[in-house]
Design an enzyme around this catalytic site. Sequence first.
Site, PDB file in Angstrom:
ATOM      1  N   CYS A 122      -9.838  -3.977  -9.967  1.00  0.00           N
ATOM      2  CA  CYS A 122      -9.239  -2.836  -9.140  1.00  0.00           C
ATOM      3  C   CYS A 122      -7.979  -2.943  -8.572  1.00  0.00           C
ATOM      4  O   CYS A 122      -7.559  -2.124  -7.975  1.00  0.00           O
ATOM      5  CB  CYS A 122     -10.348  -2.241  -8.174  1.00  0.00           C
ATOM      6  SG  CYS A 122     -10.517  -3.441  -6.819  1.00  0.00           S
TER       7      CYS A 122
ATOM      8  N   ASP B 114      -4.464  -9.025  -3.794  1.00  0.00           N
ATOM      9  CA  ASP B 114      -4.560  -9.932  -2.929  1.00  0.00           C
ATOM     10  C   ASP B 114      -4.728 -10.981  -3.625  1.00  0.00           C
ATOM     11  O   ASP B 114      -4.244 -12.119  -3.129  1.00  0.00           O
ATOM     12  CB  ASP B 114      -5.757  -9.643  -1.998  1.00  0.00           C
ATOM     13  CG  ASP B 114      -5.279  -8.573  -0.835  1.00  0.00           C
ATOM     14  OD1 ASP B 114      -3.989  -8.897  -0.487  1.00  0.00           O
ATOM     15  OD2 ASP B 114      -5.896  -7.458  -0.707  1.00  0.00           O
TER      16      ASP B 114
ATOM     17  N   HIS C 201       0.836  -1.172  -0.123  1.00  0.00           N
ATOM     18  CA  HIS C 201       0.036  -0.033  -0.072  1.00  0.00           C
ATOM     19  C   HIS C 201       0.959   1.201  -0.165  1.00  0.00           C
ATOM     20  O   HIS C 201       0.608   2.283  -0.525  1.00  0.00           O
ATOM     21  CB  HIS C 201      -1.128   0.008   1.021  1.00  0.00           C
ATOM     22  CG  HIS C 201      -2.147  -0.950   0.908  1.00  0.00           C
ATOM     23  ND1 HIS C 201      -2.052  -2.189   1.207  1.00  0.00           N
ATOM     24  CD2 HIS C 201      -3.117  -1.016  -0.164  1.00  0.00           C
ATOM     25  CE1 HIS C 201      -3.108  -2.868   0.867  1.00  0.00           C
ATOM     26  NE2 HIS C 201      -3.959  -2.041   0.023  1.00  0.00           N
TER      27      HIS C 201
ATOM     28  N   GLU D 294     -10.958 -11.373  -4.118  1.00  0.00           N
ATOM     29  CA  GLU D 294      -9.571 -11.320  -3.912  1.00  0.00           C
ATOM     30  C   GLU D 294      -8.883 -12.650  -3.015  1.00  0.00           C
ATOM     31  O   GLU D 294      -7.917 -12.329  -2.639  1.00  0.00           O
ATOM     32  CB  GLU D 294      -9.186  -9.846  -3.241  1.00  0.00           C
ATOM     33  CG  GLU D 294      -9.971  -9.473  -2.007  1.00  0.00           C
ATOM     34  CD  GLU D 294      -9.544  -7.956  -1.721  1.00  0.00           C
ATOM     35  OE1 GLU D 294      -8.587  -7.462  -2.101  1.00  0.00           O
ATOM     36  OE2 GLU D 294     -10.467  -7.721  -0.664  1.00  0.00           O
TER      37      GLU D 294
HETATM   38  C1  PEP Z   1      -6.603  -5.733  -4.120  1.00  0.00           C
HETATM   39  O1  PEP Z   1      -6.241  -6.345  -3.156  1.00  0.00           O
HETATM   40  O2  PEP Z   1      -6.142  -5.739  -5.350  1.00  0.00           O
HETATM   41  C2  PEP Z   1      -7.099  -4.485  -3.992  1.00  0.00           C
HETATM   42  C3  PEP Z   1      -7.464  -3.490  -4.637  1.00  0.00           C
HETATM   43  O3  PEP Z   1      -7.209  -3.926  -2.499  1.00  0.00           O
HETATM   44  P1  PEP Z   1      -6.025  -3.531  -1.730  1.00  0.00           P
HETATM   45  O4  PEP Z   1      -4.905  -3.362  -2.628  1.00  0.00           O
HETATM   46  O5  PEP Z   1      -6.364  -2.021  -1.025  1.00  0.00           O
HETATM   47  O6  PEP Z   1      -5.852  -4.646  -0.681  1.00  0.00           O
HETATM   48 MG    MG Z   2      -7.315  -6.002  -1.383  1.00  0.00          MG
END
Ligand code: PEP
Ligand code: MG
Length: 614
Positions: free
Chosen positions: A535, A488, A222, A464
Amino acid sequence: MILWPGTQELLFKSIPDRYFSGVSERLHKGERILRGIPVSAGVCRGKILVLDKARKGVERREVAEAEVPGEINRLQQALVRTREQLQEVQRKVAQNLGAEHASIFDAHLMVLEDPALIDEVVRVIQQDKVNAEFAFHAITERYASALAKVEDEYLRERTSDMRDVSMRVLSNLAGQGDLVDVTHLSEPCIIIAHDLTPSKTAQLDRKNVLGFATDIGSKTSHTAIMARSLRIPAVVGLKNASDGLATGEYALLDGFNGEIVVNPTDQTLFEYGQLIRKQVTLEEKLRDALTQPAITLDNHHVVVSANIEQAADAETVRASGADGIGLFRTEYLFINREVPPGEEEQYQAYRQVAAALKPNPVVIRTLDLGGDKLLSTLAVQTESNPFLGWRAIRFCLQHEDFFRAQLRAILRASVEGNVKIMYPMISGLDELVQANTFLGQYKEELRKEGVPFDDRLEIGAMIETPSAAVIADTLAKRVQFFSIGTNDLIQYTLAVDRLNERIAHLYEPTHPAILRLIRQTVEAARAQKVWVSVCGEMAGDPSLVPLLLGLGVDELSAAPPLLAQLKYLIRRLKLSDARELARFALDCESVSEILARSQALAQRAAPSLFDTKK
Ligand code: PEP
Ligand code: MG
């Protein structure tokens, strides 16, 4: 190679014109190049600021006999200050969340007031003639290690209280003067750190942080995601840069290729000038794509949306050419603060975003705390496997007060008419059913209170976890849309920690297992007329876009700075070619061959997106 062209503004801001001619006023002491993982595009140059205090641990400093009373006094002042801070936090939590939550701080206060512990620290300072930090850390660590081993669960849980308090006292002992406040820097610099948490990255002084680099980390951490959103050039996984570099050194950071060049020569600066020129030309081309729809050459429309981390990002989204917001990571409203936001504050934030984007859709994801996104104040036990632990929907279903405040806030904001709710990390049907049951209850509450909301607001599940992909047919009957969280999905399917740079080579988006799960999800969705978005970071990677389109996803959602190039590429692709590629990929056994084919297709369509070598 994944490319994220930065903006003209960013590039020019970071490299002065004189570098285009290769003329530099600086004297070069010899160039050094450090190589890591490129995670956020752009080039910058400037003075280095090495942050990394934590990794070096707590320093042991011998003190003279005469200094001993001073050290004890510093300790006592730090204890008093910490007690005041904790009481203040406790008071605010009691006010906002109730006495039950506030009582977790009693355990923290008890640690501070434990006479046996404090006496022991004082004794170590006196007898060993060492600084207060070292003595305090040594004793609290001894207590914490002993607690971690006891059988009694209640006592074992006190380990994290002990460590938490210890951190607070140590930072008070360090005093403001010793800590670098990354939210307000006195001059522009490139930050070097062993690690940067996502919450710290979100707070960086955007005006003065030219770029950052860390020893650890990966593309889908992140921290990296945040860097891309903030348009801060960044390199991670440099292994020991924080040890090898010194504050004040002069460097160039290349976020396209993942390099830090310390003391760049005139030749290097000249070469980077060339790269910047190419990028500026590309930026100009991309600008046109911003206002055009993402329609392939054979007339297939792909929805291109934005991922955001804060309500304030909504304005950037409008300028990025997005068709809406495909992912609002609401957890950033909760971190970097002592007291979590209540329903009213959340409502204001969600409504502000929905109003700014109207009539385009806004997908609000419920809280995805855990993994690398932690609350500083919630007494969440240290977990051995945080990404497999008390995260996301699991946390919310057990913390009904959090869930209630958030769902009510989202429902209230839905009066704008363009809001959708999405649950993260669904791993089984029960979680989805339970979440929907809560949602139904809160709708009922609002109805009784006479508070308006959009009763038809759409509900989506993130796909995910591999289990969610496998039971997508079951889930599809209960939602209106899916959003595939590839960050994920890849980590859980391939058993590769998304944060760990040592195994980053195993984190492979084109692994046949991933492609089959995506295809399975799309097919299950189709059967129920459910919309499918992606996403995760895969959606923002031009090399992988042909593959995702060919697999049949309807929408790509990525950080706002990436959207222009996605649209530019889609407008130069044919869906029929993408489908053929996907057919090939689903039959192919080789990760690298699939990647090479997808990349080749994208590169043939839009070669300039891939021209990032100096
Ligand atoms: C993902 O896991 O691809 C996602 C968009 O959520 P995050 O990156 O916030 O875990
Ligand atoms: Mg995620």
